[in-house]
Design an enzyme around this catalytic site. Sequence first.
Site, PDB file in Angstrom:
ATOM      1  CG  HIS A   1      17.270  18.195 -22.496  1.00  0.00           C
ATOM      2  ND1 HIS A   1      17.487  17.823 -21.599  1.00  0.00           N
ATOM      3  CD2 HIS A   1      18.796  17.354 -21.983  1.00  0.00           C
ATOM      4  CE1 HIS A   1      18.025  18.632 -20.346  1.00  0.00           C
ATOM      5  NE2 HIS A   1      19.419  17.498 -20.887  1.00  0.00           N
TER       6      HIS A   1
ATOM      7  CE1 TYR B   1      30.221  10.926 -20.586  1.00  0.00           C
ATOM      8  CE2 TYR B   1      29.614  11.120 -22.922  1.00  0.00           C
ATOM      9  CZ  TYR B   1      29.260  11.911 -21.513  1.00  0.00           C
ATOM     10  OH  TYR B   1      28.617  12.313 -21.461  1.00  0.00           O
TER      11      TYR B   1
ATOM     12  CG  HIS C   1      25.008  13.045 -24.335  1.00  0.00           C
ATOM     13  ND1 HIS C   1      25.471  13.837 -24.420  1.00  0.00           N
ATOM     14  CD2 HIS C   1      26.274  12.383 -24.049  1.00  0.00           C
ATOM     15  CE1 HIS C   1      26.548  13.779 -23.702  1.00  0.00           C
ATOM     16  NE2 HIS C   1      27.197  13.558 -22.925  1.00  0.00           N
TER      17      HIS C   1
ATOM     18  CG  HIS D   1      15.282  15.132 -21.535  1.00  0.00           C
ATOM     19  ND1 HIS D   1      15.232  13.720 -21.080  1.00  0.00           N
ATOM     20  CD2 HIS D   1      16.836  15.233 -20.655  1.00  0.00           C
ATOM     21  CE1 HIS D   1      17.088  13.456 -20.821  1.00  0.00           C
ATOM     22  NE2 HIS D   1      17.612  14.490 -20.605  1.00  0.00           N
TER      23      HIS D   1
ATOM     24  NE  ARG E   1      25.874  14.745 -18.341  1.00  0.00           N
ATOM     25  CZ  ARG E   1      26.546  13.046 -18.701  1.00  0.00           C
ATOM     26  NH1 ARG E   1      26.912  12.113 -19.623  1.00  0.00           N
ATOM     27  NH2 ARG E   1      25.705  12.657 -17.677  1.00  0.00           N
TER      28      ARG E   1
ATOM     29  CG  ASP F   1      -0.068   0.056   2.652  1.00  0.00           C
ATOM     30  OD1 ASP F   1       0.872  -0.401   2.355  1.00  0.00           O
ATOM     31  OD2 ASP F   1      -0.814  -0.075   3.494  1.00  0.00           O
TER      32      ASP F   1
ATOM     33  CG  ASP G   1      23.631  14.107 -15.060  1.00  0.00           C
ATOM     34  OD1 ASP G   1      22.391  15.614 -14.607  1.00  0.00           O
ATOM     35  OD2 ASP G   1      23.192  14.196 -16.616  1.00  0.00           O
TER      36      ASP G   1
ATOM     37  CD  GLU H   1      22.884  17.135 -20.968  1.00  0.00           C
ATOM     38  OE1 GLU H   1      23.249  16.364 -20.553  1.00  0.00           O
ATOM     39  OE2 GLU H   1      21.834  17.450 -21.559  1.00  0.00           O
TER      40      GLU H   1
ATOM     41  CG  ASP I   1      20.182  18.213 -16.741  1.00  0.00           C
ATOM     42  OD1 ASP I   1      21.341  17.645 -15.964  1.00  0.00           O
ATOM     43  OD2 ASP I   1      19.694  18.001 -18.087  1.00  0.00           O
TER      44      ASP I   1
ATOM     45  CG  HIS J   1      20.783   7.018 -18.533  1.00  0.00           C
ATOM     46  ND1 HIS J   1      19.954   6.938 -19.867  1.00  0.00           N
ATOM     47  CD2 HIS J   1      21.269   8.943 -18.597  1.00  0.00           C
ATOM     48  CE1 HIS J   1      19.520   7.800 -20.462  1.00  0.00           C
ATOM     49  NE2 HIS J   1      20.319   9.013 -19.878  1.00  0.00           N
TER      50      HIS J   1
ATOM     51  CD  GLU K   1      22.972  18.908 -17.904  1.00  0.00           C
ATOM     52  OE1 GLU K   1      23.041  17.342 -17.231  1.00  0.00           O
ATOM     53  OE2 GLU K   1      21.807  19.009 -19.135  1.00  0.00           O
TER      54      GLU K   1
HETATM   55  N1  GLY Z   1      19.909  14.712 -16.279  1.00  0.00           N
HETATM   56  C1  GLY Z   1      20.207  14.418 -17.423  1.00  0.00           C
HETATM   57  C2  GLY Z   1      20.531  14.763 -18.767  1.00  0.00           C
HETATM   58  O1  GLY Z   1      21.705  15.546 -18.854  1.00  0.00           O
HETATM   59  O2  GLY Z   1      19.989  15.264 -19.451  1.00  0.00           O
HETATM   60 MN    MN Z   2      20.827  17.713 -19.620  1.00  0.00          MN
HETATM   61 MN    MN Z   3      22.183  16.038 -16.646  1.00  0.00          MN
END
Ligand code: GLY
Ligand code: MN
Ligand code: MN
Length: 416
Positions: free
Chosen positions: A332, A366, A328, A339, A383, A33, A245, A362, A256, A228, A385
């Site tokens: 975004h 890698y 990537h 996103h 990375r 529950d 991140d 970002e 983000d 991820h 960002e």
């Molecule tokens: N944290 C997700 C991205 O950087 O898109």
């Molecule tokens: Mn992002």
């Molecule tokens: Mn991010």
Amino acid sequence: MIHQKRREELLSILGHDAVVIVSTNCEQKRNSDVTYPFRPDSNFWYLTGFTEPDAIAVFSKESYVMFLRPKDETQEIWNGIRLGVELAPETLLVDQAYDIGTFFDNIKSQVKKGSVIYFDAPGSGGWKDNSSTNTHNQQICSLFESSLKPLNPFISEMRLIKDKEEVKNMQDAADLASEAHINAMRAALPGLYEHNIASGFDSYFRNGNSEHSYPPIVASGENACILHYTENNQELKDGDLLLIDAGCEINGYASDITRTFPINGKFSEPQREIYEVVLNAQKSAINSIKPGVSSNKPHETACQIITDGLIKLGIMKSPEDLSKFYMHNTGHWLGLDVHDVGSKLVNDEFREFKSGMVTTVEPGIYIRRDDKIDSKYWGIGIRIEDDVLVTETGNRVLSNKAVKDINEIEHLMSQR
Ligand code: GLY
Ligand code: MN
Ligand code: MN
């Protein structure tokens, strides 16, 4: 008031006969529950300001109706106060409010013959499928069948441009998350675990009356090469980097942010070489952002600098190898969703930046173990960002409180 203005603007775009149906999620079972923490659907929140679960708004030029959970003494004793049907008109400025349980008895009478119904069927139009979290949506679809028109493309255009109040929320979310990143740089030490650092973000965000805008990534060493990675449970090793991140939400609006720094406070030479390429790519990509410029310009800029940098370091032989190290996109849209909505393409062309848009920038590199690459670079994942608001004259980096230059990071970490 702002929500009323948004509904009016939407209806003026959709035309005279439009009826909009927009619903929010139901609570979702986690186990037994226990439910997951509730987060309203972003379109619903944007248009109504109402943050309870299990509600549907129906509005047109003539009326605004809300279906919502009724007052229920037992439920409220156990699970929290509900607005209820009686108070909804004065609180939400709706003309009529009904028990959500009566939706299917009432909805047909709310929709005049000849109306054009705008509603996002689950999974339609590339919109993220929220059918699993919204039990009403499938039923709305079957009730009106093929006469429904997608709503999301129109709301997305509105949500893409942030007003002053939205920018303020996003600045607050960026400030809080930037401070949490600084805190993490101060806290990281060899021998601690990734979850010790992750817990600092949990507490920082809660203390700021905020919460994570997505599951944080706290990735040490080669875990940073898993895009991820969310296990966040490994030991921090002397000589490794830590990629974090993590962002938070203020009044629904997300930050983000990613920072990468050495766990022991000092970049090694190979780490420094790769970091400088990413930082240079990121700063140049940010500098390219201003009204009228293609929204793909930051990605093109970052790809070019990373390609040149990795070829110079002997890691890449030709530009075709880029996707092995940078797989990537460079950014975004950011807003109520991390996103955020808004297509990148308009008539098959990248849309141009406009004042009021917010994008992330970002880039990353890698480098997984690979016998063809000098082993001194193995396991380096970096990375950087930031969250960037497009202004009338250029841009403003909302997350600029989180330091990112090598000397700033090393200086801050030497003060621990
Ligand atoms: N944290 C997700 C991205 O950087 O898109
Ligand atoms: Mn992002
Ligand atoms: Mn991010």
